[in-house]
Design a protein around this motif. Structure first.
Motif, mmCIF file in Angstrom:
data_model
loop_
_atom_site.group_PDB
_atom_site.id
_atom_site.type_symbol
_atom_site.label_atom_id
_atom_site.label_comp_id
_atom_site.label_asym_id
_atom_site.label_seq_id
_atom_site.Cartn_x
_atom_site.Cartn_y
_atom_site.Cartn_z
ATOM 1 N N ALA A 101 0.831 -1.201 0.000
ATOM 2 C CA ALA A 101 0.000 0.000 0.000
ATOM 3 C C ALA A 101 0.863 1.247 0.000
ATOM 4 C CB ALA A 101 -0.917 -0.013 1.220
ATOM 5 N N SER A 102 0.250 2.375 -0.387
ATOM 6 C CA SER A 102 0.996 3.627 -0.443
ATOM 7 C C SER A 102 1.187 4.234 0.952
ATOM 8 C CB SER A 102 0.254 4.634 -1.343
ATOM 9 O OG SER A 102 -1.067 4.856 -0.863
ATOM 10 N N GLU A 103 0.283 3.889 1.895
ATOM 11 C CA GLU A 103 0.414 4.439 3.232
ATOM 12 C C GLU A 103 1.610 3.826 3.951
ATOM 13 O OE1 GLU A 103 -2.313 2.983 2.171
ATOM 14 O OE2 GLU A 103 -3.911 4.495 2.110
ATOM 15 N N PRO A 104 2.383 4.629 4.652
ATOM 16 C CA PRO A 104 3.506 4.085 5.422
ATOM 17 C C PRO A 104 3.002 3.057 6.443
ATOM 18 C CG PRO A 104 3.651 6.476 5.277
ATOM 19 C CD PRO A 104 2.308 6.091 4.741
ATOM 20 N N LEU A 105 3.856 2.114 6.798
ATOM 21 C CA LEU A 105 3.464 1.078 7.747
ATOM 22 C C LEU A 105 3.105 1.683 9.108
ATOM 23 C CD1 LEU A 105 6.101 -1.707 6.925
ATOM 24 C CD2 LEU A 105 3.675 -1.660 6.331
ATOM 25 N N SER A 106 3.794 2.731 9.501
ATOM 26 C CA SER A 106 3.494 3.342 10.790
ATOM 27 C C SER A 106 2.084 3.918 10.807
ATOM 28 C CB SER A 106 4.512 4.434 11.114
ATOM 29 O OG SER A 106 4.475 5.461 10.132
ATOM 30 N N VAL A 107 1.645 4.482 9.671
ATOM 31 C CA VAL A 107 0.277 5.012 9.569
ATOM 32 C C VAL A 107 -0.736 3.876 9.652
ATOM 33 C CG1 VAL A 107 -1.347 6.223 8.060
ATOM 34 C CG2 VAL A 107 1.013 7.030 8.261
ATOM 35 N N GLN A 108 -0.424 2.752 8.997
ATOM 36 C CA GLN A 108 -1.329 1.604 9.042
ATOM 37 C C GLN A 108 -1.461 1.067 10.466
ATOM 38 O OE1 GLN A 108 -0.909 -1.414 5.936
ATOM 39 N NE2 GLN A 108 0.463 -0.018 4.809
ATOM 40 N N VAL A 109 -0.350 1.025 11.195
ATOM 41 C CA VAL A 109 -0.411 0.544 12.581
ATOM 42 C C VAL A 109 -1.264 1.489 13.422
ATOM 43 C CG1 VAL A 109 0.916 0.105 14.669
ATOM 44 C CG2 VAL A 109 1.796 -0.668 12.451
ATOM 45 N N ALA A 110 -1.040 2.794 13.268
ATOM 46 C CA ALA A 110 -1.825 3.765 14.025
ATOM 47 C C ALA A 110 -3.304 3.671 13.667
ATOM 48 C CB ALA A 110 -1.302 5.176 13.767
ATOM 49 N N THR A 157 11.031 0.962 14.969
ATOM 50 C CA THR A 157 10.814 2.367 14.615
ATOM 51 C C THR A 157 9.403 2.587 14.074
ATOM 52 O OG1 THR A 157 13.161 2.583 14.072
ATOM 53 C CG2 THR A 157 11.665 4.276 13.210
ATOM 54 N N VAL A 158 8.879 1.608 13.317
ATOM 55 C CA VAL A 158 7.522 1.719 12.751
ATOM 56 C C VAL A 158 6.493 1.822 13.867
ATOM 57 C CG1 VAL A 158 5.738 0.465 11.477
ATOM 58 C CG2 VAL A 158 8.073 0.582 10.587
ATOM 59 N N VAL A 159 6.598 0.927 14.844
ATOM 60 C CA VAL A 159 5.621 0.927 15.937
ATOM 61 C C VAL A 159 5.796 2.158 16.814
ATOM 62 C CG1 VAL A 159 4.814 -0.332 17.969
ATOM 63 C CG2 VAL A 159 5.472 -1.577 15.899
ATOM 64 N N ALA A 160 7.035 2.532 17.090
ATOM 65 C CA ALA A 160 7.281 3.720 17.910
ATOM 66 C C ALA A 160 6.684 4.958 17.255
ATOM 67 C CB ALA A 160 8.782 3.900 18.128
ATOM 68 N N SER A 161 6.812 5.051 15.920
ATOM 69 C CA SER A 161 6.234 6.192 15.206
ATOM 70 C C SER A 161 4.710 6.185 15.321
ATOM 71 C CB SER A 161 6.647 6.150 13.734
ATOM 72 O OG SER A 161 6.044 7.190 13.008
ATOM 73 N N ALA A 162 4.090 4.994 15.230
ATOM 74 C CA ALA A 162 2.639 4.896 15.368
ATOM 75 C C ALA A 162 2.203 5.303 16.771
ATOM 76 C CB ALA A 162 2.184 3.468 15.066
#
Length: 478
Positions: free
Chosen positions: A13-22, A55-60
């Protein structure tokens, strides 16, 4: 809990993984899968589970922190702090601005919980919870509960249970009717019941494949002369006919018992609110007159609260044996929890004290209702007992107009038409012939009752006419 959440990631997907987690965590919170104060896993643990970098989860988490969804507690972890408010319960919108958003419940059949002694109620629940957990339920009911019921019936209903009869716990009246149908009858058998009458009992019979034959009632309850010959049982409410409120007199009780013995049928006596008599001593129960042909049913839902979910059945040993055999076959039996609470209330005298409070609390409520209705020129029928009265109306249209008018002003009323078999279960049965309002006065708080009754009286007076109205049940005494 989080391990079960549908937190899927789309790496294409175009959305960053951190956005998807959030987005996934936010959706879980808004849908109720996550609740306020739920603890989330550490960023390292969630990253490992999702197969992404920490880092992905921390960003979310940082994004949700910024939005106010999460908070971190030093040495404890990360917690959800915000969840959507529960949807408000629907209320009838009132035309009167002073009643905006208020819904007053004047339906019959609910208990007066305002009369419950809350400290005694809490003590009983605590004492019940202190008992060891049940490993195997006693299908007849907890021994302490059955003993408490037997004592209650002897003291408050004049029924000596236990000599030539057996006391069983039930899950309530409707459940007991269903059990009796399954244990004693065959699909296609017919049972006679009052018309209008208690439609949940009719539903329990129909669910078991039993044919329900409506029998009219009059000012003395079930009309025994109109009982059909091709029946296996009779269901009735002789102490306080539901919903019309008549009390079956001694002569007709004898007639019903003689009919049962002559034809070989059994009678289900639903004593749903027999304890709630405050004008005079109640007539003897049918079960006290003829335990060989009467199955007596009682419930805690009208004298205490339906939260207990228990009642009782008193019957001849052969009936009790058939019910227990049915429970063994189906693996069903009433929950012990409510039985334990009632047994605790009875053991310390709190049940008897509660009944005395009820008998003091209900007469003033009834007097308030009857006085207001009569002040508006309305007729009130029904015996001086129980927790509801009946205002007859001439037609189905008048009944529906009264219900609709009260609803528009925030008061919920119960029309008699729906208490007919054809209205709820069998369109082939005769259409409703008795119209009016069954007005309950036990459930509302004292404040709400004083506010709601004048509105109900005004709505009823607007649709009532001077032509003769049915039913012709026993008139209430002042």
């Amino acid at each position: 809990m989080l391990e079960e959440l549908p937190l899927a990631l789309d790496r294409d997907a175009s959305e960053p993984l951190s956005v998807q987690v959030a987005d996934g965590l936010r959706a879980a919170a808004t849908s109720g899968l996550l609740r306020a104060s739920d603890r989330l896993p550490s960023s390292r643990a969630l990253a490992r589970r999702l197969g992404v970098s920490r880092t992905v989860v921390a960003s979310a988490y940082d994004q949700l922190h910024a939005e106010g969804w999460l908070e971190g507690k030093r040495g404890s972890g990360t917690y959800l702090t915000t969840a959507p408010a529960a949807a408000p319960a629907p209320n009838h919108v009132a035309a009167d601005p002073d009643l905006e958003g208020v819904g007053y419940d004047l339906l019959p059949g609910a208990p007066c919980v305002e009369a419950i002694d809350r400290p005694a109620w809490r003590r009983a629940w605590r004492a019940a919870s202190d008992q060891p957990p049940v490993i195997r339920k006693d299908r007849a009911g907890e021994p302490e509960y059955r003993a408490a019921v037997a004592e209650h019936l002897l003291r408050h209903r004049g029924l000596s249970a236990g000599s030539d009869t057996v006391v069983l716990a039930t899950a309530g009246t409707s459940s007991a009717v269903g059990e009796l149908a399954a244990a004693l009858l065959r699909p296609g058998d017919a049972v006679a019941m009052e018309e209008p009458g208690y439609q949940r009992a009719a539903g329990a019979l129909l669910a078991a494949g039993i044919r329900v034959l409506p029998v009219p009632v009059d000012a003395e309850g079930l009309r025994v002369d109109d009982l059909p010959s091709n029946i296996k049982a009779v269901y009735c409410t002789p102490a306080h006919q539901f919903p019309l409120g008549a009390r079956m007199p001694a002569a007709r009780r004898v007639q019903l018992v003689e009919f049962a013995r002559r034809t070989g049928v059994f009678v289900i006596e639903d004593d749903y609110d027999g304890e709630l008599r405050y004008d005079t001593a109640p007539l003897p129960l049918l079960a006290a007159m003829a335990p060989d042909v009467i199955v007596h049913l009682g419930t805690t839902s009208k004298i205490l609260s339906p939260v207990l979910g228990v009642g009782w059945l008193v019957a001849a040993p052969w009936v009790a044996a058939a019910v227990l055999e049915h429970r063994d076959r189906t693996g069903t039996s009433p929950s012990p929890a409510g039985q334990r609470v009632l047994a605790e209330l009875a053991a310390h005298g709190d049940l008897a004290r509660h009944l005395r409070r009820l008998r003091r609390a209900l007469p003033p409520r009834r007097e308030l209702v009857v006085t207001e209705l009569r002040r508006h020129g309305l007729t009130v029928v029904g015996d001086d007992a129980g927790s509801h009265v009946v205002v007859p109306l001439p037609t189905a249209e008048a009944e529906q107009r009264a219900v609709d008018a009260a609803a528009a002003r925030g008061v919920v009323l119960d029309g008699l038409a729906r208490h007919h078999l054809s209205a709820q279960h069998d369109t082939r049965a005769a259409p409703p012939s008795t119209f009016g309002i069954a007005l309950g006065y036990a459930a509302p708080s004292s404040h709400d009752l004083r506010a709601a009754v004048p509105i109900a009286a005004e709505c009823l007076a607007e649709v009532a006419t001077r032509q003769p109205a049915r039913p012709s049940a026993a008139p209430a005494r002042s």
